[in-house]
Motif scaffolding. Structure first.
Motif, PDB file in Angstrom:
ATOM      1  N   LEU A 224       0.834  -1.202   0.000  1.00 35.95           N
ATOM      2  CA  LEU A 224       0.000   0.000   0.000  1.00 35.95           C
ATOM      3  C   LEU A 224       0.870   1.255   0.000  1.00 35.95           C
ATOM      4  N   GLU A 225       1.962   1.229   0.758  1.00 32.48           N
ATOM      5  CA  GLU A 225       2.888   2.365   0.768  1.00 32.48           C
ATOM      6  C   GLU A 225       3.493   2.585  -0.615  1.00 32.48           C
ATOM      7  N   ASN A 226       3.866   1.495  -1.281  1.00 28.64           N
ATOM      8  CA  ASN A 226       4.422   1.612  -2.631  1.00 28.64           C
ATOM      9  C   ASN A 226       3.388   2.206  -3.590  1.00 28.64           C
ATOM     10  N   ALA A 227       2.144   1.752  -3.479  1.00 28.68           N
ATOM     11  CA  ALA A 227       1.071   2.299  -4.316  1.00 28.68           C
ATOM     12  C   ALA A 227       0.874   3.781  -4.025  1.00 28.68           C
ATOM     13  N   HIS A 228       1.032   4.160  -2.761  1.00 29.87           N
ATOM     14  CA  HIS A 228       0.885   5.570  -2.381  1.00 29.87           C
ATOM     15  C   HIS A 228       1.934   6.430  -3.068  1.00 29.87           C
ATOM     16  N   VAL A 229       3.169   6.005  -3.013  1.00 33.64           N
ATOM     17  CA  VAL A 229       4.249   6.777  -3.639  1.00 33.64           C
ATOM     18  C   VAL A 229       3.987   6.936  -5.138  1.00 33.64           C
ATOM     19  N   LEU A 230       3.557   5.858  -5.780  1.00 32.55           N
ATOM     20  CA  LEU A 230       3.325   5.895  -7.223  1.00 32.55           C
ATOM     21  C   LEU A 230       2.085   6.695  -7.608  1.00 32.55           C
ATOM     22  N   GLY A 231       1.087   6.700  -6.752  1.00 30.69           N
ATOM     23  CA  GLY A 231      -0.179   7.319  -7.124  1.00 30.69           C
ATOM     24  C   GLY A 231      -0.460   8.670  -6.515  1.00 30.69           C
ATOM     25  N   GLN A 232       0.446   9.205  -5.716  1.00 30.84           N
ATOM     26  CA  GLN A 232       0.123  10.395  -4.955  1.00 30.84           C
ATOM     27  C   GLN A 232      -0.009  11.670  -5.781  1.00 30.84           C
ATOM     28  N   GLU A 233       0.326  11.646  -7.051  1.00 30.81           N
ATOM     29  CA  GLU A 233       0.130  12.838  -7.874  1.00 30.81           C
ATOM     30  C   GLU A 233      -1.249  12.868  -8.528  1.00 30.81           C
ATOM     31  N   SER A 234      -1.987  11.793  -8.390  1.00 31.27           N
ATOM     32  CA  SER A 234      -3.361  11.708  -8.902  1.00 31.27           C
ATOM     33  C   SER A 234      -4.310  11.783  -7.706  1.00 31.27           C
ATOM     34  N   THR A 235      -5.228  12.715  -7.733  1.00 27.67           N
ATOM     35  CA  THR A 235      -6.177  12.832  -6.618  1.00 27.67           C
ATOM     36  C   THR A 235      -6.930  11.521  -6.423  1.00 27.67           C
ATOM     37  N   TYR A 236      -7.398  10.922  -7.524  1.00 28.83           N
ATOM     38  CA  TYR A 236      -8.142   9.663  -7.423  1.00 28.83           C
ATOM     39  C   TYR A 236      -7.329   8.591  -6.716  1.00 28.83           C
ATOM     40  N   TRP A 237      -6.118   8.326  -7.231  1.00 27.84           N
ATOM     41  CA  TRP A 237      -5.303   7.252  -6.653  1.00 27.84           C
ATOM     42  C   TRP A 237      -4.830   7.596  -5.253  1.00 27.84           C
ATOM     43  N   HIS A 238      -4.515   8.857  -5.018  1.00 27.49           N
ATOM     44  CA  HIS A 238      -4.030   9.264  -3.704  1.00 27.49           C
ATOM     45  C   HIS A 238      -5.106   9.010  -2.644  1.00 27.49           C
ATOM     46  N   VAL A 239      -6.321   9.456  -2.925  1.00 25.10           N
ATOM     47  CA  VAL A 239      -7.419   9.244  -1.983  1.00 25.10           C
ATOM     48  C   VAL A 239      -7.735   7.755  -1.852  1.00 25.10           C
ATOM     49  N   LYS A 240      -7.761   7.047  -2.972  1.00 30.20           N
ATOM     50  CA  LYS A 240      -8.089   5.619  -2.925  1.00 30.20           C
ATOM     51  C   LYS A 240      -7.084   4.842  -2.075  1.00 30.20           C
ATOM     52  N   VAL A 241      -5.800   5.113  -2.248  1.00 32.75           N
ATOM     53  CA  VAL A 241      -4.787   4.392  -1.462  1.00 32.75           C
ATOM     54  C   VAL A 241      -4.951   4.702   0.031  1.00 32.75           C
ATOM     55  N   HIS A 242      -5.210   5.959   0.361  1.00 35.47           N
ATOM     56  CA  HIS A 242      -5.428   6.275   1.775  1.00 35.47           C
ATOM     57  C   HIS A 242      -6.685   5.582   2.305  1.00 35.47           C
ATOM     58  N   TYR A 243      -7.711   5.488   1.486  1.00 35.02           N
ATOM     59  CA  TYR A 243      -8.916   4.755   1.886  1.00 35.02           C
ATOM     60  C   TYR A 243      -8.575   3.282   2.150  1.00 35.02           C
ATOM     61  N   LEU A 244      -7.773   2.686   1.274  1.00 31.56           N
ATOM     62  CA  LEU A 244      -7.380   1.283   1.469  1.00 31.56           C
ATOM     63  C   LEU A 244      -6.499   1.127   2.699  1.00 31.56           C
ATOM     64  N   MET A 245      -5.665   2.129   2.982  1.00 33.87           N
ATOM     65  CA  MET A 245      -4.873   2.110   4.217  1.00 33.87           C
ATOM     66  C   MET A 245      -5.788   2.202   5.437  1.00 33.87           C
ATOM     67  N   LEU A 246      -6.847   3.000   5.330  1.00 37.55           N
ATOM     68  CA  LEU A 246      -7.827   3.095   6.415  1.00 37.55           C
ATOM     69  C   LEU A 246      -8.509   1.747   6.633  1.00 37.55           C
ATOM     70  N   ARG A 247      -8.915   1.099   5.558  1.00 36.57           N
ATOM     71  CA  ARG A 247      -9.527  -0.238   5.684  1.00 36.57           C
ATOM     72  C   ARG A 247      -8.560  -1.211   6.336  1.00 36.57           C
ATOM     73  N   TRP A 248      -7.275  -1.158   5.938  1.00 38.65           N
ATOM     74  CA  TRP A 248      -6.249  -2.020   6.529  1.00 38.65           C
ATOM     75  C   TRP A 248      -6.171  -1.760   8.035  1.00 38.65           C
ATOM     76  N   ALA A 249      -6.149  -0.473   8.419  1.00 38.20           N
ATOM     77  CA  ALA A 249      -6.040  -0.101   9.834  1.00 38.20           C
ATOM     78  C   ALA A 249      -7.236  -0.596  10.633  1.00 38.20           C
ATOM     79  N   ILE A 250      -8.413  -0.465  10.070  1.00 43.26           N
ATOM     80  CA  ILE A 250      -9.619  -0.935  10.761  1.00 43.26           C
ATOM     81  C   ILE A 250      -9.565  -2.446  10.939  1.00 43.26           C
ATOM     82  N   LYS A 251      -9.169  -3.140   9.900  1.00 39.49           N
ATOM     83  CA  LYS A 251      -9.067  -4.605   9.977  1.00 39.49           C
ATOM     84  C   LYS A 251      -8.053  -5.034  11.037  1.00 39.49           C
ATOM     85  N   GLN A 252      -6.971  -4.245  11.177  1.00 39.61           N
ATOM     86  CA  GLN A 252      -5.934  -4.562  12.171  1.00 39.61           C
ATOM     87  C   GLN A 252      -6.273  -4.010  13.550  1.00 39.61           C
ATOM     88  N   ARG A 253      -7.378  -3.288  13.634  1.00 38.53           N
ATOM     89  CA  ARG A 253      -7.791  -2.628  14.884  1.00 38.53           C
ATOM     90  C   ARG A 253      -6.708  -1.662  15.394  1.00 38.53           C
TER      91      ARG A 253
END
Length: 117
Positions: free
Chosen positions: A28-57
């Motif tokens: 997810l961090e790698n995807a963030h670095v690659l996608g952070q110049e696109s609003t769509y990908w930047h927000v999506k990766v952070h959303y997926l990181m949020l889902r990861w965090a929730i799953k890990q409590r």
């Protein structure tokens, strides 16, 4: 940029399904670095990181990702994001970080393709 971001996202999903949650977050961090110049990908990766965090409590990561989702949505288009930042709440959301050589090649290629279009 899409296929370059989708690849680590697919690997993150695969790692997560195999129970390799630490590896999943690295992808997810790698995807963030690659996608952070696109609003769509930047927000999506952070959303997926949020889902990861929730799953890990992981409440700290979840709170950090909520803040980063808002920042990504508001600042990406005006180039208000720090280059190379891996996107996790373990680093400052404004810290510029070195880009891995393999990511730098991809980013340069995409920028070159866009500028010659």
């Amino acid at each position: 940029m899409t296929p370059f971001v989708q690849e680590p996202l697919s690997e993150a999903d695969r790692s997560d399904r195999l129970g390799n949650v630490a590896d999943s977050f690295v992808y997810l961090e790698n995807a963030h670095v690659l996608g952070q110049e696109s609003t769509y990908w930047h927000v999506k990766v952070h959303y997926l990181m949020l889902r990861w965090a929730i799953k890990q409590r992981d409440i700290n990561e979840a709170i950090g990702q909520i803040i980063r989702i808002i920042g990504a949505a508001l600042l990406t288009a005006i180039k208000g994001v720090p280059t190379g930042n891996t996107g996790g709440s373990n680093v400052s959301p404004v810290k510029v970080m070195p880009i891995k050589p393999e990511h730098a090649v991809i980013i340069a290629k995409v920028k070159n393709d866009i500028s010659t279009s």
